[in-house]
Design a protein around this motif. Structure first.
Motif, PDB file in Angstrom:
ATOM      1  N   ARG A  25       0.859  -1.191   0.000  1.00 20.83           N
ATOM      2  CA  ARG A  25       0.000   0.000   0.000  1.00 20.83           C
ATOM      3  C   ARG A  25       0.892   1.236   0.000  1.00 20.83           C
ATOM      4  O   ARG A  25       1.734   1.399   0.875  1.00 20.83           O
ATOM      5  N   TYR A  26       0.693   2.080  -0.998  1.00 26.02           N
ATOM      6  CA  TYR A  26       1.404   3.347  -1.096  1.00 26.02           C
ATOM      7  C   TYR A  26       0.449   4.435  -0.657  1.00 26.02           C
ATOM      8  O   TYR A  26      -0.634   4.580  -1.212  1.00 26.02           O
ATOM      9  N   VAL A  34      -3.097   3.803  -2.731  1.00 27.94           N
ATOM     10  CA  VAL A  34      -3.309   2.869  -3.824  1.00 27.94           C
ATOM     11  C   VAL A  34      -2.507   1.612  -3.483  1.00 27.94           C
ATOM     12  O   VAL A  34      -1.468   1.681  -2.841  1.00 27.94           O
ATOM     13  N   TYR A  35      -3.045   0.490  -3.890  1.00 28.17           N
ATOM     14  CA  TYR A  35      -2.380  -0.787  -3.642  1.00 28.17           C
ATOM     15  C   TYR A  35      -1.777  -1.312  -4.934  1.00 28.17           C
ATOM     16  O   TYR A  35      -2.370  -1.160  -6.004  1.00 28.17           O
ATOM     17  N   TYR A  36      -0.637  -1.950  -4.824  1.00 34.24           N
ATOM     18  CA  TYR A  36      -0.047  -2.690  -5.933  1.00 34.24           C
ATOM     19  C   TYR A  36       0.151  -4.120  -5.458  1.00 34.24           C
ATOM     20  O   TYR A  36       0.771  -4.356  -4.421  1.00 34.24           O
ATOM     21  N   TYR A  55      -0.585  -5.650 -10.296  1.00 30.58           N
ATOM     22  CA  TYR A  55      -1.914  -5.079 -10.509  1.00 30.58           C
ATOM     23  C   TYR A  55      -2.145  -3.894  -9.593  1.00 30.58           C
ATOM     24  O   TYR A  55      -1.788  -3.925  -8.420  1.00 30.58           O
ATOM     25  N   GLU A  56      -2.764  -2.849 -10.144  1.00 33.45           N
ATOM     26  CA  GLU A  56      -3.113  -1.674  -9.365  1.00 33.45           C
ATOM     27  C   GLU A  56      -4.532  -1.843  -8.846  1.00 33.45           C
ATOM     28  O   GLU A  56      -5.444  -2.127  -9.621  1.00 33.45           O
ATOM     29  N   ARG A  58      -7.551  -0.044  -6.462  1.00 28.23           N
ATOM     30  CA  ARG A  58      -8.077   1.146  -5.782  1.00 28.23           C
ATOM     31  C   ARG A  58      -9.397   0.752  -5.127  1.00 28.23           C
ATOM     32  O   ARG A  58     -10.396   0.558  -5.813  1.00 28.23           O
ATOM     33  N   CYS A  64      -9.675  -2.907 -10.031  1.00 29.57           N
ATOM     34  CA  CYS A  64      -8.419  -3.654 -10.117  1.00 29.57           C
ATOM     35  C   CYS A  64      -8.055  -3.727 -11.594  1.00 29.57           C
ATOM     36  O   CYS A  64      -8.928  -3.828 -12.460  1.00 29.57           O
ATOM     37  N   SER A  65      -6.780  -3.695 -11.891  1.00 32.26           N
ATOM     38  CA  SER A  65      -6.337  -3.709 -13.281  1.00 32.26           C
ATOM     39  C   SER A  65      -6.175  -5.118 -13.855  1.00 32.26           C
ATOM     40  O   SER A  65      -5.756  -5.261 -14.999  1.00 32.26           O
ATOM     41  N   CYS A 118      -6.997  -6.519  -0.605  1.00 35.00           N
ATOM     42  CA  CYS A 118      -6.838  -5.127  -0.191  1.00 35.00           C
ATOM     43  C   CYS A 118      -7.974  -4.662   0.715  1.00 35.00           C
ATOM     44  O   CYS A 118      -7.743  -3.964   1.704  1.00 35.00           O
ATOM     45  N   ALA A 146       1.721   5.137 -11.366  1.00 36.80           N
ATOM     46  CA  ALA A 146       0.514   4.780 -12.106  1.00 36.80           C
ATOM     47  C   ALA A 146       0.759   4.729 -13.604  1.00 36.80           C
ATOM     48  O   ALA A 146       0.090   3.971 -14.326  1.00 36.80           O
TER      49      ALA A 146
END
Length: 148
Positions: A25-26, A34-36, A55-56, A58, A64-65, A118, A146
């Protein structure tokens, strides 16, 4: 047990992501986060490899990407993006204004293991918060990540 029954294909894989410390988590000074999430494909023969998808996620945007989430969210749409169901915009969530998922078309909200991992760390931070990597970054660095 209830979460496993409600999310049979996402709950245990989400716990696996947390167990392997693949969630970061950033957070900015203003509180935006935002989580990666690194893919479990990043693990090769017991050693971590930086190769593999990241994956990003939010949680506030319920996004999720990953391809699973995209299919869950938009898999019921027609070839040209035509949805035969109307979107119900009523309701603002529960007592605290928080609602599980979004509402794209009808049926249950889209979900994937990355998003579940997340959300679990946010909603059960006392129990699961120690399983994620926390990093403080500036807004510019968050924007740069991002786009990379």
């Amino acid at each position: 047990m209830s979460l496993h029954c409600l999310l049979p294909s996402a709950f245990l894989p989400a716990l696996d992501l947390l167990d392997k410390s693949l969630v970061t988590r950033y957070t900015t000074d203003s509180g935006n986060s935002v989580y990666y999430v690194k893919s479990t494909q990043s693990l090769s023969r017991g050693k971590f490899s930086t190769a593999g998808p990241v994956y990003e996620v939010r949680t506030k945007a319920w996004s999720c990407s990953c391809s699973r989430f995209a299919f869950e969210a938009f898999g019921g749409l027609g070839v040209w993006g035509e949805d035969k169901q109307e979107v119900d915009g009523e309701g603002e969530g529960g007592e605290d204004g928080w609602r599980w998922g979004g509402k794209i078309g009808g049926g249950s909200p889209p979900v994937c293991k990355h998003l579940v991992a997340c959300v679990l760390t946010e909603r059960c931070s006392e129990m699961l918060g120690g399983y994620i990597i926390e990093k403080r970054v500036g807004l510019e660095e968050l924007v740069e990540m991002a786009f990379s």
